[in-house]
Enzyme design. Sequence first.
Site, PDB file in Angstrom:
ATOM      1  N   HIS A 121     -11.720  16.262 -15.261  1.00 33.79           N
ATOM      2  CA  HIS A 121     -11.074  14.997 -14.937  1.00 33.79           C
ATOM      3  C   HIS A 121     -12.010  14.156 -14.066  1.00 33.79           C
ATOM      4  CE1 HIS A 121      -7.734  12.269 -14.447  1.00 33.79           C
ATOM      5  NE2 HIS A 121      -7.911  12.267 -13.134  1.00 33.79           N
ATOM      6  N   CYS A 169      -8.843   7.240 -15.093  1.00 30.79           N
ATOM      7  CA  CYS A 169      -7.894   8.078 -14.351  1.00 30.79           C
ATOM      8  C   CYS A 169      -6.591   7.304 -14.107  1.00 30.79           C
ATOM      9  CB  CYS A 169      -8.510   8.544 -13.027  1.00 30.79           C
ATOM     10  SG  CYS A 169     -10.088   9.375 -13.180  1.00 30.79           S
ATOM     11  N   ASP A 173      -9.942  18.604 -18.540  1.00 33.30           N
ATOM     12  CA  ASP A 173      -9.029  17.711 -17.834  1.00 33.30           C
ATOM     13  C   ASP A 173      -7.587  18.171 -18.018  1.00 33.30           C
ATOM     14  OD1 ASP A 173      -7.705  15.644 -16.615  1.00 33.30           O
ATOM     15  OD2 ASP A 173      -8.253  14.130 -18.098  1.00 33.30           O
TER      16      ASP A 173
END
Length: 263
Positions: A231, A152, A199
Amino acid sequence: MTMTLIRLLTVALVGVASVLAKKPASSCPAVSNEGTPTGEFKNVSGIQIYHSYPGETANASNAILFISDIYGVPLLQNKLLADSLARAGYLVIFPDLFKGDAVPVSSPEGTLNLTEWRTRHPTEEIDSIVASTITYIRSELGVQRIGGVGYCFGGKYVPRFLADGKGIDVGFIAHPSGLLATEIQSIAGPISIAAGELDTAFNVTGRRAAEDILTAKNTTYQTTLYAGAPHGFAVRVDLNIPRQKYAKESSFVQAIRWFDAWL
């Protein structure tokens, strides 16, 4: 068959052959989803760094730098993931990027307004922490080659330090956020990317742009798209949803195989 397709197939076959020669797939440990972390924190020049140690037979000349999501070192799943990488035979070094100011674990990422939080942790400050951690890994731990994993938030910084002369030799990123085309363009070492179908931070446009850049650069790279994966899937998932569970477990194996082949 085009020359581009031939090149990609050749890279894939070379990577598979290298992995099989170095470590059988059956020897790759499973990623831990629960339990007690086994690493330890050390204060290094004012930065709290989580160290997760491999077994005695590990190669002491390489290590993995763990660059986390916004939940940082307090998140149990991050520490368990670092420990899982260590069980695969790598020393893992996981710095507290946010100096005690990680986003609270109780805050769902999709509901957060991170504008103010990000102003407290600008890119240049994160760069400084990553750079000093790399110096520590090389100078004090005696590591010769560094693999970087970025999840991330951290998926932006592995490419930044995979640029020529910046300190990371081999990279793996999963569902990166804030990753710029210029940062992809600067990548100088092998890079593996795990992406999620759901995502929005690294969507189909971003994925295709990254692949186009890496292909044009003749970079050694891999991209894998996981169906039904949101995500954050490589760190935090609903284990009751088979697609999400599979995505987390398989992206972990993807990272290990990549480092076994290229680090």
